[in-house]
Design an enzyme around this catalytic site. Sequence first.
Site, short mmCIF file in Angstrom:
data_model
loop_
_atom_site.label_atom_id
_atom_site.label_comp_id
_atom_site.label_asym_id
_atom_site.label_seq_id
_atom_site.Cartn_x
_atom_site.Cartn_y
_atom_site.Cartn_z
CG ASP A 34 -1.56 -1.20 1.62
OD1 ASP A 34 -1.53 -2.15 0.84
OD2 ASP A 34 -2.12 -1.25 2.73
NE ARG A 157 -5.89 -4.55 7.87
CZ ARG A 157 -6.51 -5.71 8.12
NH1 ARG A 157 -6.67 -6.12 9.35
NH2 ARG A 157 -6.97 -6.44 7.12
CD GLU A 213 -7.59 -4.70 3.76
OE1 GLU A 213 -7.13 -5.07 4.85
OE2 GLU A 213 -7.31 -5.29 2.71
N1 DQQ Z 1 -2.13 -3.76 3.88
C1 DQQ Z 1 -1.61 -3.33 5.13
C2 DQQ Z 1 -2.79 -3.15 6.03
C3 DQQ Z 1 -3.88 -2.96 5.06
C4 DQQ Z 1 -3.54 -3.90 3.96
C5 DQQ Z 1 -0.63 -4.35 5.64
C6 DQQ Z 1 -4.21 -3.61 2.65
O1 DQQ Z 1 -2.63 -2.03 6.86
O2 DQQ Z 1 -5.15 -3.18 5.62
O3 DQQ Z 1 0.47 -4.48 4.77
O4 DQQ Z 1 -3.49 -4.09 1.56
#
Ligand code: DQQ
Length: 484
Positions: A34, A157, A213
């Site tokens: 991300d 998150r 998310e």
């Molecule tokens: N990638 C992150 C998280 C999110 C997810 C972890 C989405 O914070 O929810 O690498 O691709």
Amino acid sequence: MTLTSPDPKLRQRFASDYQRPTYHFLPPAHWMNDPNGLIQWKGQYHLFYQYNPHGAFHATMHWGHAVSDDLLHWRDLPIALTPTPHSPDEAGIFSGCAVNHDGVPTLIYTGVQGAHYEIQTQCIATSDDDLLTWAKYAGNPLIAEVPDLAGQTRDFRDPFVWREDDAWYMVVGSRIEGRSGVIFLYRSHDLFTWEYLNPLVEDNRLETDWMWECPNFFQLGDKHVLIVSAGRPNATVNVQYMVGTYANHRFVPETVGLLDYGYLYAPLTMLDDSGRRLLWGWVREGRTVEAQKAAGWSGVQSFPRHLTLTADGRLRMEPVAEIVDLRAEHWHLADVSLAGLSEQPVGGVDSASLEMVAVFEPGATGQCGLKVLASADGTEATRILYDADTQQLIVDREQSSLNADVDQEPQTAPHVLAEGEALELRILLDGSVIEIIANQRTSLTSRVYPTRADSRGVALIAQGSSGYLRRLDAWHMKDIWTER
Ligand code: DQQ
């Protein structure tokens, strides 16, 4: 502590990997997912990203960091955030955002703990040297508990924070056990103490039984937009957007759509100094975990997009205008009748780094489009098509690669043209990445992995079409790491 930026020469070891993009951002090596913490600071664009410095696989998440003056060329900076043992982020620094807190650059992120990241809390870090090094707040986490409504304590998150009236607001992605994704809304007056308000969207109209998310929530024109990534372990994931109205801390969606029909996931937006709402997204891989590890790199950022709204309240997306500065050699074709035509090579194109703009009158039936990444012997090619009968965009990957271990199934996106509306395809082709945006409103991101170095040709293609190509422009794109 001495912090060093990754050696720019690290990138050179991939110089002969023609599946690796050359004008999209990706780190010098290893795993990226991300985009995080996008912010313009003293004129420069800062891009942070989910990063594993130990290999091309998802583990031990750090925040990588790069900076740009022009949204095109990037300079790698030292890793910004590293997990701290025996702390709320000991198992990883998950996604989050950046804000300017009265002149103090501030990152707000999810710290995770546990072998399966089962404890997720919201944390904060600040910088006093223009975003180069970061000090985590000793009182982390800021928010330790999921609201009771969630009925679960694990998925919580990706904080996204903004300023509204005289307060700070935060949305955090989560899910209500057994029911749906949910976005929790918080308010703070100092950025450190947070009060839970309510779910941002009361009436969840999206069909998703898993978590939401990476929320983004912002004003666009006279509407508000909520973007969520609907994640589900080992299953199809997608990015949804809602356009609607926001009052009394509640968002009521009026229009709902998919932001992308392919590999773009977990996008993050920012408002730049000129008032543009810009978006980057993680372009996932379409090859095996083993192939990613063997390649030594995984994950690409989409080319930055400028978001606005269409007259009927949908999201309009276009690559940022700066892209024209990467255009080099140019090819042009115009006024070609597609009746009876099956294939017409675009003479001279020999590139896997292209921007293309094609405008078709697709006719009432049949298919028309472009063949790209085509080898001279015809064994490899990817077909980007519009099917007038079903009103769909299609990426036909059956012949994209001689390697049978990569994704090859066709991708489709509904794309309905208004009466008399021409089909405009904006295509950003870069090694194994193809971003397609049709009429600025339908996005289909693809991954293809040609095995032949000569899979670089382009042709106009049609089948049973009565349509017409108004024009096709194609530009070879400069390598952002080696050319100006
Ligand atoms: N990638 C992150 C998280 C999110 C997810 C972890 C989405 O914070 O929810 O690498 O691709």
